[in-house]
Design an enzyme around this catalytic site. Structure first.
Site, PDB file in Angstrom:
ATOM      1  CE  LYS A  22      27.821  56.778   6.536  1.00 58.52           C
ATOM      2  NZ  LYS A  22      29.154  56.632   7.417  1.00 58.52           N
ATOM      3  CG  ASN A  23      29.973  60.128   8.352  1.00 56.96           C
ATOM      4  OD1 ASN A  23      29.321  58.964   8.373  1.00 56.96           O
ATOM      5  ND2 ASN A  23      30.471  60.233   7.224  1.00 56.96           N
ATOM      6  CB  CYS A 116      37.205  49.230   5.764  1.00 53.38           C
ATOM      7  SG  CYS A 116      37.661  50.792   5.446  1.00 53.38           S
ATOM      8  NE  ARG A 121      38.588  54.355   8.026  1.00 57.78           N
ATOM      9  CZ  ARG A 121      37.482  54.243   7.460  1.00 57.78           C
ATOM     10  NH1 ARG A 121      36.740  53.407   6.715  1.00 57.78           N
ATOM     11  NH2 ARG A 121      36.651  55.199   8.322  1.00 57.78           N
ATOM     12  CG  ASP A 305      33.211  60.538   3.198  1.00 57.81           C
ATOM     13  OD1 ASP A 305      32.572  60.630   4.084  1.00 57.81           O
ATOM     14  OD2 ASP A 305      34.058  59.578   3.163  1.00 57.81           O
ATOM     15  NE  ARG A 397      28.551  50.032   6.518  1.00 57.58           N
ATOM     16  CZ  ARG A 397      29.662  49.967   7.038  1.00 57.58           C
ATOM     17  NH1 ARG A 397      30.641  49.446   6.669  1.00 57.58           N
ATOM     18  NH2 ARG A 397      29.991  50.787   8.082  1.00 57.58           N
TER      19      ARG A 397
HETATM   20  C1  EPZ Z   1      35.228  59.757   9.154  1.00 58.68           C
HETATM   21  O1  EPZ Z   1      35.635  58.581   9.288  1.00 58.68           O
HETATM   22  C2  EPZ Z   1      33.837  59.248   8.376  1.00 58.68           C
HETATM   23  N1  EPZ Z   1      33.069  58.207   9.078  1.00 58.68           N
HETATM   24  C3  EPZ Z   1      34.409  58.868   6.962  1.00 58.68           C
HETATM   25  O2  EPZ Z   1      32.984  58.504   6.202  1.00 58.68           O
HETATM   26  C4  EPZ Z   1      35.056  59.912   6.098  1.00 58.68           C
HETATM   27  O3  EPZ Z   1      35.449  59.504   5.229  1.00 58.68           O
HETATM   28  C5  EPZ Z   1      36.349  60.256   7.278  1.00 58.68           C
HETATM   29  O4  EPZ Z   1      35.897  60.621   8.595  1.00 58.68           O
HETATM   30  C6  EPZ Z   1      37.204  61.502   6.500  1.00 58.68           C
HETATM   31  O5  EPZ Z   1      36.144  62.533   6.475  1.00 58.68           O
HETATM   32  C7  EPZ Z   1      32.094  58.768   9.992  1.00 58.68           C
HETATM   33  O6  EPZ Z   1      32.071  59.810  10.431  1.00 58.68           O
HETATM   34  C8  EPZ Z   1      31.554  57.503  10.523  1.00 58.68           C
HETATM   35  P1  EPZ Z   1      39.395  59.651   9.871  1.00 58.68           P
HETATM   36  P2  EPZ Z   1      37.133  58.302  10.374  1.00 58.68           P
HETATM   37  O7  EPZ Z   1      39.632  59.275  11.412  1.00 58.68           O
HETATM   38  O8  EPZ Z   1      36.660  58.921  11.551  1.00 58.68           O
HETATM   39  C9  EPZ Z   1      43.882  58.325   9.413  1.00 58.68           C
HETATM   40  C10 EPZ Z   1      31.526  57.404   4.844  1.00 58.68           C
HETATM   41  O9  EPZ Z   1      31.673  57.044   3.768  1.00 58.68           O
HETATM   42  N2  EPZ Z   1      43.815  57.894  10.857  1.00 58.68           N
HETATM   43  O10 EPZ Z   1      39.258  61.240   9.792  1.00 58.68           O
HETATM   44  O11 EPZ Z   1      37.494  56.903  10.337  1.00 58.68           O
HETATM   45  C11 EPZ Z   1      43.032  57.087   8.580  1.00 58.68           C
HETATM   46  O12 EPZ Z   1      43.743  55.906   8.366  1.00 58.68           O
HETATM   47  C12 EPZ Z   1      32.720  57.207   5.795  1.00 58.68           C
HETATM   48  O13 EPZ Z   1      30.530  58.050   5.058  1.00 58.68           O
HETATM   49  C13 EPZ Z   1      45.235  57.417  11.477  1.00 58.68           C
HETATM   50  O14 EPZ Z   1      46.032  57.421  10.945  1.00 58.68           O
HETATM   51  O15 EPZ Z   1      38.239  59.120   9.252  1.00 58.68           O
HETATM   52  C14 EPZ Z   1      42.607  57.840   7.414  1.00 58.68           C
HETATM   53  O16 EPZ Z   1      43.772  57.956   6.443  1.00 58.68           O
HETATM   54  C15 EPZ Z   1      33.894  56.758   4.952  1.00 58.68           C
HETATM   55  N3  EPZ Z   1      45.189  57.207  12.797  1.00 58.68           N
HETATM   56  C16 EPZ Z   1      42.563  59.382   7.933  1.00 58.68           C
HETATM   57  O17 EPZ Z   1      43.320  59.430   9.142  1.00 58.68           O
HETATM   58  C17 EPZ Z   1      43.844  57.126  13.612  1.00 58.68           C
HETATM   59  O18 EPZ Z   1      43.804  56.775  14.730  1.00 58.68           O
HETATM   60  C18 EPZ Z   1      41.157  59.859   7.984  1.00 58.68           C
HETATM   61  O19 EPZ Z   1      40.421  59.140   8.902  1.00 58.68           O
HETATM   62  C19 EPZ Z   1      42.494  57.670  12.969  1.00 58.68           C
HETATM   63  C20 EPZ Z   1      42.683  57.984  11.616  1.00 58.68           C
END
Ligand code: EPZ
Length: 419
Positions: A22-23, A116, A121, A305, A397
């Site tokens: 998915k990711n 969420c 996020r 995850d 999802r």
């Molecule tokens: C991706 O989400 C994945 N989703 C998530 O999988 C996964 O948990 C996550 O990466 C971490 O590995 C997809 O790829 C579609 P991040 P993403 O930006 O990109 C903070 C699942 O279950 N952050 O790496 O949203 C954020 O708040 C899903 O498959 C900021 O502060 O994750 C979080 O604490 C859930 N500012 C941390 O970074 C930003 O601009 C990780 O977020 C962006 C993120």
């Protein structure tokens, strides 16, 4: 609201093939916007997040046809640059479409992806990077509007190795003028898959999978045919289904080297795990052992995850285990539902203390997010009696064949009536 009904206690045995990730497929579909040509993508999973991403592309004017696990996307006819609010609310990761729109059309508009069940996020790292590349960002009434004549390459240091921000910068940088370098980039395997897809289209990117990614802007991209990598989180979830039921299962179409953090913890709880090229075999121990500490971290650390699924497993391990969730600020909503099944879990902010119990008892529990929902199914597979998991839309999802795959392995699980 849909549900799964599980009659627990069956030992799972057999072999299952793992679907595409998915990711990985979500950013790859967003990347098809960049070429204005046809993209053929194989090994696409049958999940609702992919349906949403297809809906977004059709809203923008793409022609998308689906043939089982193959998607054919023609992005030559895009004539709109705004992602409808209702679709952003449905799937917050649609924010990565913005990078592709900005990269090709120098404009784009999406509504602020809300928080969420995992936390706030924020997308500040995405916005800051776009500004560094010369985009003019207007945040107006909950919308982010980007406009620019031409994006320019930039040197971008990410305060946190955000997966989404890394992907958005790659998408915005592919057609930019000059070279973009991302420092402290996310190193998840899905980033390398996106790089390989973009390079197959004619992009010039290197470093995907490392903490420094270099994107040399090109004039245009070509048609492409590509096969998506396997889903390491589905594979990890299924391995735990074997472990939690005292079973013995094999998975095919997996990439063992991407799962080291998961398989090493499964060995720590006492499982026998054998790896062979694209196959993993797991045999559960007589009794599960507790784990001193699981600390979730960006790749190659233990994946956030997989945190909920491991909490379900450790609920039945002898002794006390500790989980520290360092990536998301509130990713423990599944704990209270596991407690309804008889687990002994204490939460202290980002720390969970799990005291193993001998047996879980079936009950009705509610999924509040994708991986938390999967964890409740795993617990139900092991629990005595019948467990009903509600709100299974969350699970669909990211899991396209959970019920059929678990049934194939011998579980008594079926889809309940719409409640
Ligand atoms: C991706 O989400 C994945 N989703 C998530 O999988 C996964 O948990 C996550 O990466 C971490 O590995 C997809 O790829 C579609 P991040 P993403 O930006 O990109 C903070 C699942 O279950 N952050 O790496 O949203 C954020 O708040 C899903 O498959 C900021 O502060 O994750 C979080 O604490 C859930 N500012 C941390 O970074 C930003 O601009 C990780 O977020 C962006 C993120």
């Amino acid at each position: 609201m849909t549900s799964y009904i599980i009659e627990g206690g069956k030992r799972l045995e057999g072999e299952v093939c793992i679907d595409g990730a998915k990711n990985a497929v979500l950013p790859i579909i967003a990347a098809t916007i960049l070429s204005g040509k046809e993209s053929i993508i194989h090994n696409c999973p049958n999940i609702s997040d992919l349906d949403t991403m297809i809906e977004i592309l059709r809203e923008l004017g793409c022609r998308v046809t689906r043939n089982n696990k193959t998607l054919i996307i023609d992005s030559s006819s895009i004539d709109r640059y705004e992602v409808p609010d209702r679709l952003v609310r449905k799937m917050r990761s649609s924010i990565i479409v913005l990078g592709a729109l900005l990269g090709r059309f120098k404009q784009g508009q999406v509504s602020y992806p809300g928080g969420c069940p995992l936390g706030a996020r924020p997308i500040d790292l995405h916005i800051k990077a776009f500004k560094d590349m010369g985009a003019c960002i207007v945040e107006d009434h909950g919308f982010i509007i980007c406009k620019e004549r031409q994006l320019r390459g930039a040197k971008i240091y990410l305060d946190f190795p955000s997966v989404g921000a890394t992907e958005n910068i790659m998408l915005a940088g592919v057609l930019a003028q000059g070279t973009t370098i991302i420092y402290n980039a996310a190193k998840e395997p899905e980033i390398k898959d996106l790089q390989d897809f973009l390079n197959a289209m004619g992009a010039k990117i290197k470093g995907g999978g490392s903490d420094t990614i270099i994107i040399e802007g090109v004039e245009s991209l070509d048609r492409v045919e590509y096969t998506v990598m396997p889903d390491r989180i589905i594979a990890g979830t299924y391995l735990i289904a074997g472990a939690i039921t005292g079973g013995e299962i094999s998975l095919t179409n997996v990439n063992c080297s991407q799962m080291r953090a998961i398989t090493s913890k499964l060995r720590e709880v006492g499982c026998n795990v054998c790896e062979d090229k694209d196959k993993i075999h797991i045999r559960a121990p007589q009794s599960l052992k507790s784990v001193d500490l699981i600390r979730t971290q960006p790749y190659p650390g233990f994946p956030t995850d997989m945190q909920a699924q491991f909490m379900a497993l450790l609920s039945l391990a002898e002794g006390t285990s500790i989980i520290l969730e360092t990536v998301f600020e509130s990713r423990y909503k599944h704990a209270k539902e596991l407690i309804r099944l008889g687990a002994n879990i204490q939460l202290e902010e980002r720390t969970a203390i799990i005291k193993g119990v001998n047996q879980l008892q079936g009950a009705t529990v509610e999924a509040s997010d994708l991986r938390g929902g999967a964890a409740l199914v795993l617990a139900g597979l092991a629990a005595e009696g019948v467990t009903t998991v509600t709100n299974t839309e969350h699970i669909k999802r990211g899991y396209g064949s959970l019920v059929s795959d678990m049934s194939l392995l011998g579980a008594n699980i079926y889809k309940g009536e719409n409640m």
